[in-house]
Design an enzyme around this catalytic site. Structure first.
Site, PDB file in Angstrom:
ATOM      1  N   SER A 269       9.114   6.170  -9.590  1.00 41.61           N
ATOM      2  CA  SER A 269       9.357   7.339  -8.741  1.00 41.61           C
ATOM      3  C   SER A 269      10.853   7.494  -8.481  1.00 41.61           C
ATOM      4  O   SER A 269      11.581   6.488  -8.402  1.00 41.61           O
ATOM      5  CB  SER A 269       8.634   7.166  -7.397  1.00 41.61           C
ATOM      6  OG  SER A 269       9.071   8.135  -6.466  1.00 41.61           O
TER       7      SER A 269
ATOM      8  N   TYR B 222       6.767   1.989   0.128  1.00 46.43           N
ATOM      9  CA  TYR B 222       6.505   2.602  -1.182  1.00 46.43           C
ATOM     10  C   TYR B 222       7.746   2.646  -2.084  1.00 46.43           C
ATOM     11  O   TYR B 222       7.677   2.212  -3.248  1.00 46.43           O
ATOM     12  CB  TYR B 222       5.911   4.005  -0.979  1.00 46.43           C
ATOM     13  CG  TYR B 222       5.732   4.798  -2.237  1.00 46.43           C
ATOM     14  CD1 TYR B 222       4.662   4.554  -3.099  1.00 46.43           C
ATOM     15  CD2 TYR B 222       6.632   5.810  -2.582  1.00 46.43           C
ATOM     16  CE1 TYR B 222       4.500   5.286  -4.266  1.00 46.43           C
ATOM     17  CE2 TYR B 222       6.482   6.533  -3.737  1.00 46.43           C
ATOM     18  CZ  TYR B 222       5.414   6.282  -4.580  1.00 46.43           C
ATOM     19  OH  TYR B 222       5.257   7.006  -5.739  1.00 46.43           O
TER      20      TYR B 222
HETATM   21  N1  LIG Z   1       2.722  12.996  -6.958  1.00 48.76           N
HETATM   22  C1  LIG Z   1       3.974  12.674  -6.710  1.00 48.76           C
HETATM   23  O1  LIG Z   1       4.725  13.415  -6.011  1.00 48.76           O
HETATM   24  C2  LIG Z   1       4.557  11.407  -7.302  1.00 48.76           C
HETATM   25  C3  LIG Z   1       5.954  11.256  -7.280  1.00 48.76           C
HETATM   26  C4  LIG Z   1       6.504  10.103  -7.815  1.00 48.76           C
HETATM   27  C5  LIG Z   1       5.705   9.138  -8.381  1.00 48.76           C
HETATM   28  N2  LIG Z   1       4.342   9.300  -8.379  1.00 48.76           N
HETATM   29  C6  LIG Z   1       3.531   8.225  -8.991  1.00 48.76           C
HETATM   30  O2  LIG Z   1       2.703   8.786  -9.996  1.00 48.76           O
HETATM   31  C7  LIG Z   1       1.561   7.940 -10.195  1.00 48.76           C
HETATM   32  C8  LIG Z   1       0.310   8.820 -10.260  1.00 48.76           C
HETATM   33  O3  LIG Z   1       0.139   9.433  -9.001  1.00 48.76           O
HETATM   34  P1  LIG Z   1      -0.424  10.922  -8.850  1.00 48.76           P
HETATM   35  O4  LIG Z   1       0.642  11.719  -8.201  1.00 48.76           O
HETATM   36  O5  LIG Z   1      -1.031  11.412 -10.103  1.00 48.76           O
HETATM   37  O6  LIG Z   1      -1.520  10.624  -7.709  1.00 48.76           O
HETATM   38  P2  LIG Z   1      -3.091  10.953  -7.638  1.00 48.76           P
HETATM   39  O7  LIG Z   1      -3.357  12.348  -8.047  1.00 48.76           O
HETATM   40  O8  LIG Z   1      -3.483  10.515  -6.254  1.00 48.76           O
HETATM   41  O9  LIG Z   1      -3.722   9.952  -8.706  1.00 48.76           O
HETATM   42  C9  LIG Z   1      -3.694   8.563  -8.508  1.00 48.76           C
HETATM   43  C10 LIG Z   1      -4.563   7.901  -9.549  1.00 48.76           C
HETATM   44  O10 LIG Z   1      -4.518   6.477  -9.324  1.00 48.76           O
HETATM   45  C11 LIG Z   1      -5.847   5.977  -9.290  1.00 48.76           C
HETATM   46  N3  LIG Z   1      -5.937   4.826  -8.393  1.00 48.76           N
HETATM   47  C12 LIG Z   1      -5.609   4.763  -7.067  1.00 48.76           C
HETATM   48  N4  LIG Z   1      -5.876   3.550  -6.582  1.00 48.76           N
HETATM   49  C13 LIG Z   1      -6.394   2.824  -7.625  1.00 48.76           C
HETATM   50  C14 LIG Z   1      -6.887   1.503  -7.740  1.00 48.76           C
HETATM   51  N5  LIG Z   1      -6.911   0.676  -6.683  1.00 48.76           N
HETATM   52  N6  LIG Z   1      -7.342   1.087  -8.946  1.00 48.76           N
HETATM   53  C15 LIG Z   1      -7.341   1.915 -10.009  1.00 48.76           C
HETATM   54  N7  LIG Z   1      -6.881   3.189  -9.968  1.00 48.76           N
HETATM   55  C16 LIG Z   1      -6.427   3.624  -8.772  1.00 48.76           C
HETATM   56  C17 LIG Z   1      -6.683   7.145  -8.779  1.00 48.76           C
HETATM   57  O11 LIG Z   1      -8.027   7.029  -9.257  1.00 48.76           O
HETATM   58  P3  LIG Z   1      -9.269   6.505  -8.390  1.00 48.76           P
HETATM   59  O12 LIG Z   1      -9.061   6.975  -6.975  1.00 48.76           O
HETATM   60  O13 LIG Z   1     -10.450   7.123  -9.076  1.00 48.76           O
HETATM   61  O14 LIG Z   1      -9.236   5.008  -8.526  1.00 48.76           O
HETATM   62  C18 LIG Z   1      -6.012   8.324  -9.466  1.00 48.76           C
HETATM   63  O15 LIG Z   1      -6.520   8.479 -10.764  1.00 48.76           O
HETATM   64  C19 LIG Z   1       1.588   6.926  -9.048  1.00 48.76           C
HETATM   65  O16 LIG Z   1       2.057   5.687  -9.537  1.00 48.76           O
HETATM   66  C20 LIG Z   1       2.566   7.521  -8.057  1.00 48.76           C
HETATM   67  O17 LIG Z   1       3.189   6.518  -7.293  1.00 48.76           O
HETATM   68  C21 LIG Z   1       3.754  10.405  -7.857  1.00 48.76           C
END
Ligand SMILES: NC(=O)c1ccc[n+]([C@@H]2O[C@H](COP(=O)([O-])OP(=O)(O)OC[C@H]3O[C@@H](n4cnc5c(N)ncnc54)[C@H](OP(=O)(O)O)[C@@H]3O)[C@@H](O)[C@H]2O)c1
Length: 258
Positions: A134, A147
């Site tokens: 991130s 985080y």
């Molecule tokens: N969105 C943003 O603004 C942003 C910015 C910077 C970085 N990121 C990073 O991008 C990555 C993806 O996030 P996203 O934005 O796509 O969020 P999201 O829409 O909430 O998706 C998160 C994914 O992680 C899975 N997950 C959560 N806890 C888990 C666990 N204990 N075991 C296995 N899978 C798990 C969830 O699936 P289940 O709930 O089905 O397990 C879901 O598929 C993350 O690493 C996040 O830190 C996001």
């Protein structure tokens, strides 16, 4: 057909990786906790998909995915360590259980799965790993939040491993998105209603940029010029200025009060 393992594929950036990699002809292994959503996504993709239900905050979940990554009969060409989450809780009111779960998912699972995937890739002199980090990991941007510290680890770790394995024909890249429209903030309970529209990217744009940067041999990918300007500022601005901006932003974007 090459094979890709994508963790956290039920939503957001992980689901976008699954769709774009399927369009490129990858066979997929999709990992997350919600099996029904993984199966629904698998059914809409035009390639063979294996669904692996695993909680990556647990040792058993990591072991199951590591076993798939080290299966000598079914080599993996690309691993996307994408599953991750944030907390919306002041550290002063947090609990050991919540903080340790965050570390197990955001840090330990990335370490464990990278350690499983890399040796066979090096042996075959072929393979790629994307660790989703991130922009927030470039500085202490969210006062009291752990985080950004987890993501600072992911970026540093990925850059370090990338240097180790690139002479063996293997690539590792840290993907550092900024604000991306997914379920991430809703899951964490962070109210983003007052954030300006121009700071957001959609997950497809982030994934397109990531795959392009991986093929260009970048070690760190920051999608979007606004995010690249932010990272430049985080690396070079005086700490005191950064801390003031971080405190102001915290007030605006609905984090829990300290
Ligand atoms: N969105 C943003 O603004 C942003 C910015 C910077 C970085 N990121 C990073 O991008 C990555 C993806 O996030 P996203 O934005 O796509 O969020 P999201 O829409 O909430 O998706 C998160 C994914 O992680 C899975 N997950 C959560 N806890 C888990 C666990 N204990 N075991 C296995 N899978 C798990 C969830 O699936 P289940 O709930 O089905 O397990 C879901 O598929 C993350 O690493 C996040 O830190 C996001």
């Amino acid at each position: 057909m090459p094979t890709a393992v994508v963790t956290g594929a039920t939503a957001g950036i992980g689901a976008a990786f699954a769709r774009q990699l399927a369009a490129e002809g990858f066979e997929l292994v999709l990992v997350a906790r919600r099996g029904e959503r993984l199966s629904a996504l698998a059914a809409e993709l035009p390639v063979p998909v294996e669904v692996l239900v695993a909680d990556l905050a647990t040792t058993a979940g990591c072991d199951a995915v590591a076993a798939r990554l080290t299966d000598p009969d079914r080599p993996v060409d690309l691993l996307v360590n994408n599953a991750g989450r944030s907390l919306n809780r002041s550290f002063l009111r947090s609990t050991p259980e919540l903080e340790e779960e965050l570390l197990r998912l955001n840090v330990h699972a990335v370490l464990r799965l990278t350690l499983a995937a890399l040796p066979p890739m090096v042996e075959r002199r072929r393979g790629e790993i994307i660790n989703v980090s991130s922009v927030s990991g470039f500085a202490a941007t969210m006062p009291g939040s752990t985080y950004p510290a987890t993501k600072a680890w992911v970026t540093n770790f990925s850059e370090s491993q990338a240097q180790l394995v690139r002479e063996h024909g293997v690539r590792v890249m840290a993907l550092c998105p900024g604000y991306t429209r997914t379920e991430f903030h809703e899951v964490a309970g962070i109210d983003m209603a007052h954030s300006p529209a121009w700071v957001w990217l959609d997950a497809d744009t982030v994934v397109r940029a990531a795959l392009r940067d991986l093929r260009r041999g970048r070690l760190v990918s920051v999608p979007g010029w606004i995010n690249r300007v932010a990272v430049f500022g985080m690396r070079h601005a005086p700490r005191r200025l950064l801390h003031r901006v971080a405190r102001d932003a915290r007030g605006r974007i609905g984090h829990e009060e300290q």
